[in-house]
Motif scaffolding. Structure first.
Motif, PDB file in Angstrom:
ATOM      1  N   ALA A  58       0.852  -1.204   0.000  1.00 36.08           N
ATOM      2  CA  ALA A  58       0.000   0.000   0.000  1.00 36.08           C
ATOM      3  C   ALA A  58       0.885   1.251   0.000  1.00 36.08           C
ATOM      4  CB  ALA A  58      -0.928   0.000   1.211  1.00 36.08           C
ATOM      5  N   ASN A  59       1.998   1.200   0.718  1.00 37.84           N
ATOM      6  CA  ASN A  59       2.923   2.332   0.723  1.00 37.84           C
ATOM      7  C   ASN A  59       3.649   2.451  -0.613  1.00 37.84           C
ATOM      8  OD1 ASN A  59       2.132   3.100   3.283  1.00 37.84           O
ATOM      9  ND2 ASN A  59       3.747   1.945   4.297  1.00 37.84           N
ATOM     10  N   PHE A  60       3.908   1.322  -1.290  1.00 33.29           N
ATOM     11  CA  PHE A  60       4.431   1.349  -2.664  1.00 33.29           C
ATOM     12  C   PHE A  60       3.500   2.191  -3.527  1.00 33.29           C
ATOM     13  CE2 PHE A  60       7.031  -2.490  -4.342  1.00 33.29           C
ATOM     14  CZ  PHE A  60       7.869  -2.521  -3.255  1.00 33.29           C
ATOM     15  N   ASP A  61       2.199   1.885  -3.419  1.00 35.83           N
ATOM     16  CA  ASP A  61       1.220   2.551  -4.274  1.00 35.83           C
ATOM     17  C   ASP A  61       1.197   4.059  -4.063  1.00 35.83           C
ATOM     18  OD1 ASP A  61       0.513   0.156  -5.505  1.00 35.83           O
ATOM     19  OD2 ASP A  61      -1.193  -0.192  -4.171  1.00 35.83           O
ATOM     20  N   LYS A  62       1.447   4.526  -2.856  1.00 38.54           N
ATOM     21  CA  LYS A  62       1.505   5.975  -2.607  1.00 38.54           C
ATOM     22  C   LYS A  62       2.652   6.603  -3.384  1.00 38.54           C
ATOM     23  CE  LYS A  62      -0.313   5.480   2.055  1.00 38.54           C
ATOM     24  NZ  LYS A  62       0.024   5.538   3.475  1.00 38.54           N
ATOM     25  N   THR A  70       2.823   3.236 -12.659  1.00 43.14           N
ATOM     26  CA  THR A  70       2.065   2.018 -12.385  1.00 43.14           C
ATOM     27  C   THR A  70       3.014   0.923 -11.907  1.00 43.14           C
ATOM     28  OG1 THR A  70       2.317   1.035 -14.580  1.00 43.14           O
ATOM     29  CG2 THR A  70       0.488   2.613 -14.274  1.00 43.14           C
ATOM     30  N   ARG A  71       2.434  -0.144 -11.418  1.00 45.44           N
ATOM     31  CA  ARG A  71       3.225  -1.296 -10.972  1.00 45.44           C
ATOM     32  C   ARG A  71       4.069  -1.861 -12.109  1.00 45.44           C
ATOM     33  NH1 ARG A  71      -1.448  -4.350  -7.332  1.00 45.44           N
ATOM     34  NH2 ARG A  71      -1.733  -2.571  -5.948  1.00 45.44           N
ATOM     35  N   ASN A  72       3.577  -1.756 -13.335  1.00 44.28           N
ATOM     36  CA  ASN A  72       4.307  -2.276 -14.495  1.00 44.28           C
ATOM     37  C   ASN A  72       5.540  -1.459 -14.834  1.00 44.28           C
ATOM     38  OD1 ASN A  72       2.518  -4.369 -14.776  1.00 44.28           O
ATOM     39  ND2 ASN A  72       1.276  -3.341 -16.316  1.00 44.28           N
ATOM     40  N   GLN A  73       5.727  -0.329 -14.167  1.00 46.11           N
ATOM     41  CA  GLN A  73       6.918   0.480 -14.384  1.00 46.11           C
ATOM     42  C   GLN A  73       7.983   0.236 -13.316  1.00 46.11           C
ATOM     43  OE1 GLN A  73       4.407   4.050 -14.843  1.00 46.11           O
ATOM     44  NE2 GLN A  73       5.644   4.463 -16.667  1.00 46.11           N
ATOM     45  N   ILE A 126      12.904   0.321  -7.785  1.00 43.73           N
ATOM     46  CA  ILE A 126      13.255   1.334  -8.783  1.00 43.73           C
ATOM     47  C   ILE A 126      12.153   1.351  -9.832  1.00 43.73           C
ATOM     48  CG2 ILE A 126      14.906   2.063 -10.547  1.00 43.73           C
ATOM     49  CD1 ILE A 126      17.070   0.561  -8.925  1.00 43.73           C
ATOM     50  N   ILE A 127      11.724   2.559 -10.187  1.00 44.89           N
ATOM     51  CA  ILE A 127      10.676   2.770 -11.187  1.00 44.89           C
ATOM     52  C   ILE A 127      11.311   3.439 -12.409  1.00 44.89           C
ATOM     53  CG2 ILE A 127       8.502   3.951 -11.689  1.00 44.89           C
ATOM     54  CD1 ILE A 127       8.242   4.312  -8.575  1.00 44.89           C
TER      55      ILE A 127
END
Length: 133
Positions: A58-62, A70-73, A126-127
């Motif tokens: 959930a903290n990732f998503d913030k 997005t998660r795919n990045q 890493i994004i």
């Protein structure tokens, strides 16, 4: 000239330790270890691996939301897991649930302890904000 974009959850640990949650330079965002902290910076779910993993994601998503990503990045992640052998299955299941068909590179390290008593998981990542999936 490269511009730097910092992100913080605005929790006491950031100023107490002297770090940022994330820093974007060009197209890459390097994210500090995320863990089971609530909005006030209080540690949640001591010794409950599944609940900590859920809060960590959930903290990732913030962080992703802040950068419009997005998660795919997410291109890379490093997981620090207390009692890795005992928590390996839950780690895998949580990872597959969070990422679906996306497969970032991943390193999983078994560690003896983490910052908070009862903390059993921490994940940095890493994004690549220019990556399209």
């Amino acid at each position: 000239m490269t511009t730097i974009d910092l992100f913080n959850h605005n929790v006491p640990a950031e100023s107490d330790f002297g770090y940022s949650q994330a820093i974007k330079s060009d197209d890459l965002v390097h994210v500090s270890g995320q863990l089971s902290l609530d909005e006030a910076g209080d540690f949640l779910h001591a010794d409950d691996f599944a609940a900590q993993l859920k809060q960590t994601y959930a903290n990732f998503d913030k962080v992703l939301n802040h950068y419009g990503a997005t998660r795919n990045q997410i291109i890379s992640q490093t997981l620090y897991v207390v009692n890795l052998r005992r928590n390996a299955r839950a780690t895998s299941e949580g990872n597959l649930t969070y990422f679906g068909d996306h497969r970032p590179v991943s390193t999983v390290l078994g560690v003896t302890e983490l910052t908070f008593p009862g903390q059993v998981i921490e994940i940095s990542f890493i994004i690549d904000t220019k990556l399209t999936a």
